[in-house]
Motif scaffolding. Sequence first.
Motif, mmCIF file in Angstrom:
data_model
loop_
_atom_site.group_PDB
_atom_site.id
_atom_site.type_symbol
_atom_site.label_atom_id
_atom_site.label_comp_id
_atom_site.label_asym_id
_atom_site.label_seq_id
_atom_site.Cartn_x
_atom_site.Cartn_y
_atom_site.Cartn_z
ATOM 1 N N ILE A 144 0.842 -1.203 0.000
ATOM 2 C CA ILE A 144 0.000 0.000 0.000
ATOM 3 C C ILE A 144 0.873 1.248 0.000
ATOM 4 C CG2 ILE A 144 -1.684 1.331 1.340
ATOM 5 C CD1 ILE A 144 -2.682 -1.393 2.449
ATOM 6 N N THR A 145 1.900 1.237 0.843
ATOM 7 C CA THR A 145 2.749 2.418 0.988
ATOM 8 C C THR A 145 3.598 2.651 -0.245
ATOM 9 O OG1 THR A 145 2.827 1.890 3.356
ATOM 10 C CG2 THR A 145 4.306 3.608 2.570
ATOM 11 N N LEU A 146 4.128 1.583 -0.830
ATOM 12 C CA LEU A 146 4.918 1.733 -2.048
ATOM 13 C C LEU A 146 4.061 2.311 -3.170
ATOM 14 C CD1 LEU A 146 7.532 1.387 -3.635
ATOM 15 C CD2 LEU A 146 6.860 -1.001 -4.073
ATOM 16 N N ALA A 147 2.841 1.828 -3.305
ATOM 17 C CA ALA A 147 1.943 2.365 -4.332
ATOM 18 C C ALA A 147 1.703 3.854 -4.109
ATOM 19 C CB ALA A 147 0.617 1.599 -4.324
ATOM 20 N N CYS A 148 1.512 4.253 -2.865
ATOM 21 C CA CYS A 148 1.281 5.669 -2.568
ATOM 22 C C CYS A 148 2.531 6.503 -2.836
ATOM 23 C CB CYS A 148 0.829 5.835 -1.121
ATOM 24 S SG CYS A 148 -0.839 5.205 -0.824
ATOM 25 N N ALA A 149 3.705 5.934 -2.567
ATOM 26 C CA ALA A 149 4.949 6.648 -2.853
ATOM 27 C C ALA A 149 5.099 6.890 -4.347
ATOM 28 C CB ALA A 149 6.146 5.853 -2.319
ATOM 29 N N LEU A 150 4.842 5.869 -5.139
ATOM 30 C CA LEU A 150 4.944 6.015 -6.589
ATOM 31 C C LEU A 150 3.893 6.990 -7.110
ATOM 32 C CD1 LEU A 150 5.596 2.273 -7.555
ATOM 33 C CD2 LEU A 150 7.273 4.121 -7.314
ATOM 34 N N GLY A 151 2.702 6.923 -6.545
ATOM 35 C CA GLY A 151 1.655 7.863 -6.936
ATOM 36 C C GLY A 151 2.018 9.297 -6.596
ATOM 37 N N TYR A 152 2.689 9.486 -5.469
ATOM 38 C CA TYR A 152 3.092 10.836 -5.080
ATOM 39 C C TYR A 152 4.173 11.373 -6.017
ATOM 40 C CZ TYR A 152 4.127 14.821 -2.090
ATOM 41 O OH TYR A 152 4.294 16.105 -1.597
ATOM 42 N N GLN A 194 6.415 14.915 -9.295
ATOM 43 C CA GLN A 194 7.600 14.911 -10.153
ATOM 44 C C GLN A 194 7.287 14.430 -11.563
ATOM 45 O OE1 GLN A 194 10.857 12.874 -8.211
ATOM 46 N NE2 GLN A 194 10.678 14.080 -6.349
ATOM 47 N N ALA A 195 6.016 14.542 -11.932
ATOM 48 C CA ALA A 195 5.573 14.231 -13.297
ATOM 49 C C ALA A 195 5.935 12.814 -13.736
ATOM 50 C CB ALA A 195 6.140 15.258 -14.287
ATOM 51 N N GLY A 196 6.025 11.901 -12.782
ATOM 52 C CA GLY A 196 6.260 10.502 -13.125
ATOM 53 C C GLY A 196 7.598 10.207 -13.764
ATOM 54 N N LYS A 197 8.613 11.000 -13.479
ATOM 55 C CA LYS A 197 9.928 10.782 -14.095
ATOM 56 C C LYS A 197 10.522 9.423 -13.727
ATOM 57 C CE LYS A 197 11.088 15.716 -14.355
ATOM 58 N NZ LYS A 197 11.991 16.794 -13.866
ATOM 59 N N TRP A 198 10.142 8.900 -12.574
ATOM 60 C CA TRP A 198 10.649 7.607 -12.132
ATOM 61 C C TRP A 198 10.308 6.496 -13.116
ATOM 62 C CZ3 TRP A 198 7.342 3.494 -11.281
ATOM 63 C CH2 TRP A 198 5.967 3.806 -11.218
ATOM 64 N N LEU A 238 8.844 -1.495 -11.685
ATOM 65 C CA LEU A 238 7.912 -0.822 -10.774
ATOM 66 C C LEU A 238 6.696 -0.284 -11.524
ATOM 67 C CD1 LEU A 238 10.228 1.137 -8.286
ATOM 68 C CD2 LEU A 238 8.825 -0.889 -7.827
ATOM 69 N N VAL A 239 6.880 0.129 -12.757
ATOM 70 C CA VAL A 239 5.737 0.569 -13.574
ATOM 71 C C VAL A 239 4.748 -0.580 -13.719
ATOM 72 C CG1 VAL A 239 5.001 1.305 -15.871
ATOM 73 C CG2 VAL A 239 7.028 2.335 -14.834
ATOM 74 N N ALA A 240 5.262 -1.764 -14.046
ATOM 75 C CA ALA A 240 4.397 -2.942 -14.181
ATOM 76 C C ALA A 240 3.781 -3.326 -12.848
ATOM 77 C CB ALA A 240 5.202 -4.106 -14.755
ATOM 78 N N TRP A 241 4.584 -3.239 -11.794
ATOM 79 C CA TRP A 241 4.071 -3.573 -10.454
ATOM 80 C C TRP A 241 2.914 -2.653 -10.074
ATOM 81 C CZ3 TRP A 241 3.377 -0.907 -5.964
ATOM 82 C CH2 TRP A 241 3.093 -1.660 -4.825
ATOM 83 N N LEU A 242 3.068 -1.359 -10.323
ATOM 84 C CA LEU A 242 2.019 -0.418 -9.956
ATOM 85 C C LEU A 242 0.763 -0.637 -10.788
ATOM 86 C CD1 LEU A 242 1.270 1.954 -8.140
ATOM 87 C CD2 LEU A 242 2.116 3.497 -9.915
ATOM 88 N N ALA A 243 0.918 -0.990 -12.047
ATOM 89 C CA ALA A 243 -0.244 -1.281 -12.890
ATOM 90 C C ALA A 243 -1.011 -2.478 -12.331
ATOM 91 C CB ALA A 243 0.201 -1.546 -14.322
ATOM 92 N N ASP A 244 -0.277 -3.485 -11.857
ATOM 93 C CA ASP A 244 -0.925 -4.653 -11.251
ATOM 94 C C ASP A 244 -1.647 -4.253 -9.972
ATOM 95 O OD1 ASP A 244 -1.040 -7.788 -10.879
ATOM 96 O OD2 ASP A 244 -0.320 -6.986 -8.967
#
Length: 201
Positions: free
Chosen positions: A156-164, A169-173, A180-186
């Motif tokens: 849950i926290t990792l998803a929120c970190a990536l969302g933040y 930061q306009a999703g530069k990560w 992680l892009v695939a992980w977040l999509a899942d």
Amino acid sequence: MLVLRSSPTSPFGRKVKIAAALLGLTDRIEIVMADTNDPVDSLRQQNPLGKIPALILENGEAIYDSRVILEYLDYLAGGKKIIPLGEARFIALREQALADGIMDAALLQVYEGRFRATEKHEPKWLDHQNAKVERGLAYAEATLSTPAPQIHVGHITLACALGYLDLRQAGKWRETHPKLVAWLADFEARVPAFEHTKVKS
């Protein structure tokens, strides 16, 4: 009725909202906006640190911060739902701590821009915080990017970190962390609350 003091853009508040949804507790929580910059906001009486999120219990007491609130919500839901037992508990809590640290460092970069004039920005400080984010993402990319059978507080926290990072930061990560892009999509496909709690930039 429980009361969650938070703001729409807080990744820590988002953690609580997503956890509540996963635990079936959303209907028991009223969300009330909090302004951490307003000295007369009752938040400062509810949490002496003046930080969000804070969860106000039915007896008027407050629980904070997000890590403690998630423990409490898991307890309300009967336990072992998003915080496992045994050694798995500490792995989940460690993953939560890593993602919390990413959010803290990203938030401090936002605060540097918000509270200091541009000519007073400290590049070394910003670089120091950004390095924390980059190291955290690199570790997560290498070791935490395989979808798990059961979602816990670390996920849950990792998803929120990536969302933040998407928000601030306009999703530069995304350019350098494909796993992680695939992980977040899942995660987003499995947890509708992630989309429901998203703030559009």
